[in-house]
Enzyme design. Structure first.
Site, PDB file in Angstrom:
ATOM      1  N   GLU A  63       0.802  -1.234   0.000  1.00 48.70           N
ATOM      2  CA  GLU A  63       0.000   0.000   0.000  1.00 48.70           C
ATOM      3  C   GLU A  63       0.832   1.280   0.000  1.00 48.70           C
ATOM      4  O   GLU A  63       0.760   2.079   0.943  1.00 48.70           O
ATOM      5  CB  GLU A  63      -0.970  -0.025   1.185  1.00 48.70           C
ATOM      6  CG  GLU A  63      -1.966  -1.167   1.096  1.00 48.70           C
ATOM      7  CD  GLU A  63      -2.937  -1.217   2.254  1.00 48.70           C
ATOM      8  OE1 GLU A  63      -2.801  -0.397   3.195  1.00 48.70           O
ATOM      9  OE2 GLU A  63      -3.835  -2.081   2.248  1.00 48.70           O
ATOM     10  N   GLU A  92      -4.990  -8.499  -0.356  1.00 46.53           N
ATOM     11  CA  GLU A  92      -5.465  -8.170   0.997  1.00 46.53           C
ATOM     12  C   GLU A  92      -6.776  -7.416   0.935  1.00 46.53           C
ATOM     13  O   GLU A  92      -6.929  -6.474   0.148  1.00 46.53           O
ATOM     14  CB  GLU A  92      -4.448  -7.312   1.754  1.00 46.53           C
ATOM     15  CG  GLU A  92      -4.898  -6.964   3.179  1.00 46.53           C
ATOM     16  CD  GLU A  92      -4.047  -5.887   3.825  1.00 46.53           C
ATOM     17  OE1 GLU A  92      -2.818  -5.940   3.686  1.00 46.53           O
ATOM     18  OE2 GLU A  92      -4.623  -4.978   4.455  1.00 46.53           O
TER      19      GLU A  92
END
Length: 502
Positions: A160, A256
């Site tokens: 991320e 995820e």
């Protein structure tokens, strides 16, 4: 009377009648077994003792990674690359347990060690002048795992980068340049390389790689997260045309997520959890993704449910939640190596179908988002099965045997419960088989990790052949039963049969 006109009218009516009849009899869903898309790598979740405070129990490993009754058949485990080298072994028990079963273990980095950082906005990023040291750090982790019995299937260099504040940042340009220029160096331990994993499927992190043949060659898997998307997101969010056009030979993983509000209301809240099945459907059937990976495996919002998110609650064996059961509708039956085939994706407004084939099996997963039951007709030209098994999860069912469907020349109808997900499994279609060739003595004793399959094609264990040992000797440690087994090297370079004598 004008007989020519009369005949013409009757001819028109006859053709209209035939057309109407064919429309009435046409199936809602047609499956084309000859039109193929991506190969499935599997389904799974994340484990992280450093942040949760606990490892999984042996019983949890069995539930997650086994595929018998009361088990989920997960085939992927994700762990975190801790920036502190002294913490690298805390997830080894889970990684080793998974690897010993042939599970794909992959790891992603959130942050570099403090001495490799430079300020970036409100957070930090990897210092571009220290990229080589960062690569060395990541490779050292991969080697540590490999040397301790848990070789990584893949390694992700940044989690991320677009969620800047809690861990390392990275712009689309920086992540593209790192993938292009440093990606190949991360294969030092035989693992694949995953791109930076965007927080919310930001295609700006992937388009530059897809548009550059060199950059694309230097990574193996595109990875992303689905946070920021929801059941209300348009299909266009998931239908990634550039990947479909330019990503040939590469796999895309959703690495995820937890779906909206499940983290607050828990993984047994119904029908909230049905969003999981719908999201998996869109990942596979719209995004052409090969893997779907949940966030924490054992949590009160995870596939394995526990009463509270703490180490004390985790001392009890996790129980399969509705989230887990819905993932299991895919993971137990759409096995690694299955290939998605063409199917009518959406009918009757709320019915969503995806279809797969592997060996002699054809598998359909149907999500009914409607608040009422739905009867759907199917046509699968070339299907040889005369019956199929139906497994359902709904508000009242939990990976339940839901009876059989009767097939006539590839055609059948069945009714799906309101707000449910059902899997239809058809055997005996003899389309492909596990390929292997005769064992040679050189291959039998070559050092390395091997996945072991029984003659039906089911993976039964994974062995590590060291100097002085052999594949056969290692198989005997796990499989005392005599018979013919198939060994496939972890890197896929060789495959051969091994006959275990009584």
């Amino acid at each position: 009377m004008n007989h020519k006109r009369h005949n013409a009218v009757w001819a028109f009516l006859a053709s209209f009648s035939l057309l109407a009849s064919s429309q009435i009899e046409a199936a809602d869903v047609t499956v084309n077994l000859n039109t193929t898309y991506q190969t499935i790598d599997g389904f799974g979740g994340h484990q992280d003792r450093g942040w949760t405070g606990y490892n999984l129990l042996s019983a949890d490993h069995n539930t997650l990674f086994g595929n018998d009754s009361g088990q989920l058949g997960f085939s992927i485990l994700r762990i975190r690359i801790n920036e502190n080298q002294n913490q690298w072994s805390i997830d080894l028990p889970d990684a080793k347990a998974a690897a010993s079963r042939g599970i794909k273990v992959f790891a992603t980095a959130w942050a570099p060690p403090s001495n490799l950082r430079v300020s970036s906005g409100s957070s930090y990023k990897v210092d571009p002048n220290k990229y080589q040291a960062y690569v060395d750090h990541l490779n050292a982790f991969a080697k540590h795992m490999k040397d301790n019995g848990a070789p990584l299937y893949a390694l992700g260099f940044q989690n991320e980068p677009d969620w800047c504040g809690e861990w390392a940042c990275g712009s689309t340009t920086e992540m593209y340049n790192f993938a292009k220029n440093w990606g190949p160096k991360l294969r030092a331990n035989g693992n694949k390389v995953i791109t930076a994993e965007s927080f919310n499927f930001n295609k700006g992190y992937y388009d530059p790689i897809l548009n550059d043949a060199t950059a694309l060659a230097n990574i193996d898997i595109l990875g992303t997260h689905f946070y920021g998307t929801s059941k209300n997101s348009p299909d266009a969010t998931f239908d990634y045309t550039n990947f479909k056009q330019k990503g040939k030979g590469k796999h895309f993983w959703m690495t995820e997520v937890y779906t909206d509000d499940v983290n607050n209301k828990g993984s047994n809240t119904w029908p909230l959890c049905l969003d999981v099945a719908y999201e998996i459907h869109r990942a596979l059937a719209l995004s052409n993704m090969s893997a779907y990976v949940w966030w924490y495996l054992k949590r009160n919002y995870g596939p394995l449910h526990i009463s509270a998110n703490n180490a004390q609650a985790a001392t009890s064996e996790g129980k399969i939640s509705k989230v887990g059961a819905l993932m299991g509708q895919y993971s137990k039956y759409v096995r690694p190596g299955a290939v998605r085939v063409d199917a009518t994706r959406k009918v009757q407004n709320d019915i969503y179908t995806s279809a797969f084939k592997k060996a002699d099996s054809v598998v359909l997963v149907i999500v009914n988002r409607a608040t009422s039951s739905k009867t759907v007709s199917f046509s699968i030209p070339g299907l040889k099965s005369t019956t199929g098994i139906k497994i359902t999860t709904s508000g009242t069912k939990h990976l339940s045997d839901d009876g059989t469907v009767t097939v006539s020349n590839g055609n059948f109808s069945t009714t799906f419960d309101a707000q449910s997900t059902s899997t239809l499994i058809f055997k005996g279609n003899n389309m492909t088989s596990v390929g292997h060739r005769t064992r040679s003595m050189l291959e039998s004793t070559r050092e390395g990790f091997y996945k072991i399959f029984d003659i039906s094609g089911r993976q039964v264990c994974m062995v590590n052949v060291t100097r002085g040992s052999s594949v056969g000797a290692e198989i005997r440690k796990f499989m005392p039963k005599a018979g013919l087994y198939i060994a496939k090297s972890l890197d896929g370079s060789s495959s051969f049969s091994v006959n275990i004598q009584p």
